[in-house]
Design a protein around this motif. Structure first.
Motif, PDB file in Angstrom:
ATOM      1  N   HIS A 218      27.700  55.746   0.628  1.00 29.40           N
ATOM      2  CA  HIS A 218      26.554  56.656   0.056  1.00 29.40           C
ATOM      3  C   HIS A 218      26.748  58.123   0.508  1.00 29.40           C
ATOM      4  N   GLU A 221      25.297  60.814  -1.963  1.00 30.65           N
ATOM      5  CA  GLU A 221      23.689  61.169  -1.859  1.00 30.65           C
ATOM      6  C   GLU A 221      23.244  61.785  -0.728  1.00 30.65           C
ATOM      7  N   ILE A 513      21.832  48.734 -13.776  1.00 32.00           N
ATOM      8  CA  ILE A 513      22.804  49.121 -12.501  1.00 32.00           C
ATOM      9  C   ILE A 513      24.008  48.404 -12.217  1.00 32.00           C
ATOM     10  N   GLN A 516      26.625  50.042 -14.328  1.00 35.12           N
ATOM     11  CA  GLN A 516      26.754  51.183 -13.786  1.00 35.12           C
ATOM     12  C   GLN A 516      28.178  51.107 -12.563  1.00 35.12           C
ATOM     13  N   ARG A 543      26.385  49.679  -2.222  1.00 38.04           N
ATOM     14  CA  ARG A 543      25.775  50.301  -3.202  1.00 38.04           C
ATOM     15  C   ARG A 543      24.676  49.872  -3.849  1.00 38.04           C
ATOM     16  N   ARG A 546      21.506  49.675  -2.111  1.00 34.42           N
ATOM     17  CA  ARG A 546      20.791  51.142  -2.223  1.00 34.42           C
ATOM     18  C   ARG A 546      20.214  51.645  -3.459  1.00 34.42           C
ATOM     19  N   LEU A 547      20.876  51.170  -4.772  1.00 34.43           N
ATOM     20  CA  LEU A 547      20.368  51.839  -5.819  1.00 34.43           C
ATOM     21  C   LEU A 547      19.163  50.783  -6.216  1.00 34.43           C
ATOM     22  N   ARG A 550      16.269  52.117  -4.340  1.00 31.39           N
ATOM     23  CA  ARG A 550      15.578  53.248  -5.271  1.00 31.39           C
ATOM     24  C   ARG A 550      14.975  52.912  -6.435  1.00 31.39           C
ATOM     25  N   ARG A 551      15.598  52.142  -7.327  1.00 28.51           N
ATOM     26  CA  ARG A 551      14.976  51.737  -8.546  1.00 28.51           C
ATOM     27  C   ARG A 551      13.729  51.022  -8.442  1.00 28.51           C
TER      28      ARG A 551
END
Length: 607
Positions: A218, A221, A513, A516, A543, A546-547, A550-551
């Protein structure tokens, strides 16, 4: 030379209190602020029983308070025991009990992760005090920290590392890294990984600044990524950062460690980043972070070495009779000298087995690393492999026997083996009862989820197999022992029919996600396909967690992704307001909670 790991920091804080010591998304601290907060906390810890020979557990999230706690523990004369709040509860409880830790430091955010038993001190609940207790005099041979590594017997073992070894390590870094910019040193390693010692104290004891980030995955970020000038990184992680174009633009020095380094990655690093100096470091925890360390040139040919031995360590390449081997001949690497650890906590027999008398230095010891190496004609070391089944994944040391022991402890499993293939840990399982695969190797998503779900509440995420291959029997060699080389490649996942595209809004968001991260078109992702089967690996899994956090504004941990392996099951879990875990994981967590409650009850009764 200062005699304790933290002494140089305290001296610098008195001289340059306004200089920045720590950059973090959770806050920025100057040397003066970090020094004062650690002093206040040390006073409190001392009042609660901290002192020489007393381990202090540090169960704190990745924020400035983590460094406050480590420095405070060291200032009391105690050694610190790093406890990652994301580790399974049973593993944290074992580490605390095995090390004899009776005092534990945490924060309100990590309090729930603390195992029962020790006296708990919560940061933020201390009172500012005037200096009262005189600074504790630390003997160079005292233990600075205890780090637990994977154990071949099925349980982790704690390595007790001395202050003198840490001070010698920092002096070597000074020598080798002379002229490198330490104004922004990345600190992305878990404190349960000894590379963190180098990251933190190479900066704080030399007037630099620590840039504390959640993990190297990360890095981009972080609000302060552009301040990083000195990047410490595992090779497999660096490949991912380069693929994503995520190496900070101001990086000028890259130090690799934790895994084998390849020339292709060195060339990419020089070509695709602003780095003008690249180093490779090698060493086991038992040798205090590293025992060889050297530059890797931009115009070199052939695979990089692991560098020359450090000036403070004794390095031997020996045959089976403990005779020295000349350059060019391979043998086992043995270590002695200033960096040698005390040994293993509460394991006298294992310590005696691995820390053996040094035949070349009367009365001294050397450590059997289990690594096979050879000296080059230029006096550097070339890593060739292992004498046992220890492996490295994402820089973490894993004893495959420990993974296998946990696998065979599952009721669904009769026999098991584990290997690393590429960047994933693969388990091979012979099912118990009537579940054996009749037609050779196969995958079984349901059975895999049940087994890895159990392991996820017992082991750190990097030790949970990404894929399980089910066999009728494990391949054996002529002597009746497991033949790891004969274990088959995992079979390709069978889509089992036409593609099932995302339907619900949550499935659509997850497909975006996954696309991506995996470089796939979201519309082409089957919601019943597992992340690993589509090309994911352990680094992308971090990752992904973490994504998703957040989403969806809901905490998603890597262990959760071993329980919910495809988009369909993940979407159902995310849409379930209760956040219920699958039955096997939920029952395991309930059992762990019951054990913790019972331990708390016994502790209360004892008081």
């Amino acid at each position: 030379m200062t005699e304790a790991l933290h002494c140089a920091f305290v001296e610098l804080a008195a001289k340059t209190p306004e200089a920045i010591a720590v950059y973090s998304d959770a806050g920025v601290l100057t040397y003066g602020e970090l020094n004062e907060r650690s002093r206040v906390l040390a006073e409190r810890l001392t009042a609660d029983g901290a002192g020489p020979g007393v381990p202090v557990g540090i169960c704190v999230e990745r924020a400035p308070d983590l460094l406050v706690g480590i420095l405070a523990a060291l200032r009391t004369g105690s050694c610190y025991l790093p406890l990652d709040p994301n580790y399974p509860a049973d593993r944290l409880a074992f580490m605390v009990q095995d090390s004899g830790t009776r005092l534990l430091l945490t924060t309100p955010a990590s309090r729930a992760s603390c195992p029962p038993g020790p006296t708990v001190v919560v940061l933020g609940e201390t009172v500012v005090t005037e200096p009262g207790t005189k600074p504790v005099a630390v003997v160079p041979g005292d233990t600075a920290y205890v780090i637990y590594t994977s154990g071949s017997t099925g349980t982790p073992k704690g390595v007790a590392v001395r202050h003198s070894g840490c001070v010698a390590m920092l002096a070597e870094m000074d020598r080798v890294l002379e002229g490198c910019d330490l104004s922004g040193v990345s600190a992305a390693s878990s404190v349960c990984f000894d590379l963190s010692v180098m990251e933190i104290f190479n900066a704080l004891c030399r007037g630099g600044a620590v840039v504390l980030v959640e993990s190297a995955v990360h890095l981009s970020e972080s609000r302060y990524a552009d301040r990083i000038t000195h990047l410490n990184v595992v090779p497999s992680v660096m490949n991912g950062l380069l693929d994503a174009g995520a190496v900070p633009a101001n990086v000028r020095t890259v130090v690799f460690g934790g895994e084998a380094l390849r020339r292709k990655l060195v060339d990419r690093t020089y070509r695709e980043t602003g780095a003008d100096r690249v180093f490779n470091a090698y060493g086991p925890t038992e040798g205090t972070v590293f025992c060889s360390f050297g530059p890797v040139s931009e115009d070199g040919t052939g695979e990089p070495t692991i560098g020359p031995p450090t000036a403070t360590d004794r390095v031997y390449v020996l045959d089976g009779n403990l005779e020295r081997l000349p350059a060019g001949e391979s043998g086992e690497l043995y270590l002695g000298g200033a960096g040698l650890a005390h040994g293993y906590v509460s394991r006298a027999s294992t310590t005696a087995e691995r820390f053996v008398p040094d035949p070349f230095r009367r009365g001294e010891r050397m450590y059997r690393t289990g690594d096979v190496v050879k000296f080059t004609d230029g006096g550097e070391l070339q890593f060739l492999g292992r004498t046992d089944h220890q492996v490295k994944l994402r820089g973490y040391r894993i004893e495959l026997e420990e993974v296998e022991a946990r696998l065979t402890g599952c009721p669904e499993v009769r026999e098991a083996a584990a290997v690393v293939r590429g960047s994933r840990l693969v388990g091979y399982v012979v099912p118990a009862g009537d579940g054996a695969a009749p037609d050779g190797p196969r995958l079984d998503t349901g059975l895999q989820s049940a087994i890895t779900g159990r392991l996820a509440v017992e082991l750190p995420d990097y030790m949970v197999p990404a894929t399980l291959v089910f066999l009728t029997a494990l391949p054996l060699g002529p002597g009746g022992k497991l033949d790891r080389n004969a274990l088959p490649e995992p079979p390709a996942a069978d889509p089992g029919g036409p593609l099932t595209a995302a339907g619900s809004p949550t499935e659509v968001a997850l497909s975006e996600i996954w696309g991506q991260l995996l470089g796939l078109e979201p519309s082409g992702i089957d919601v019943h396909a597992a992340f690993y089967d589509l090309g994911g690996d352990s680094l992308l899994l971090v990752r992904l967690a973490r994504l998703m956090t957040r989403r969806f504004d809901r905490r998603v941990r890597v262990p959760d992704l071993f329980s919910f392996r495809d988009i369909s099951s993940l979407a159902r879990w995310l849409d379930d307001e209760s956040g219920a875990a699958p039955e096997v994981v939920q029952s395991a967590r309930l059992r762990a909670s019951a054990r913790r409650a019972a331990l708390r009850g016994r502790g209360a009764a004892g008081r």
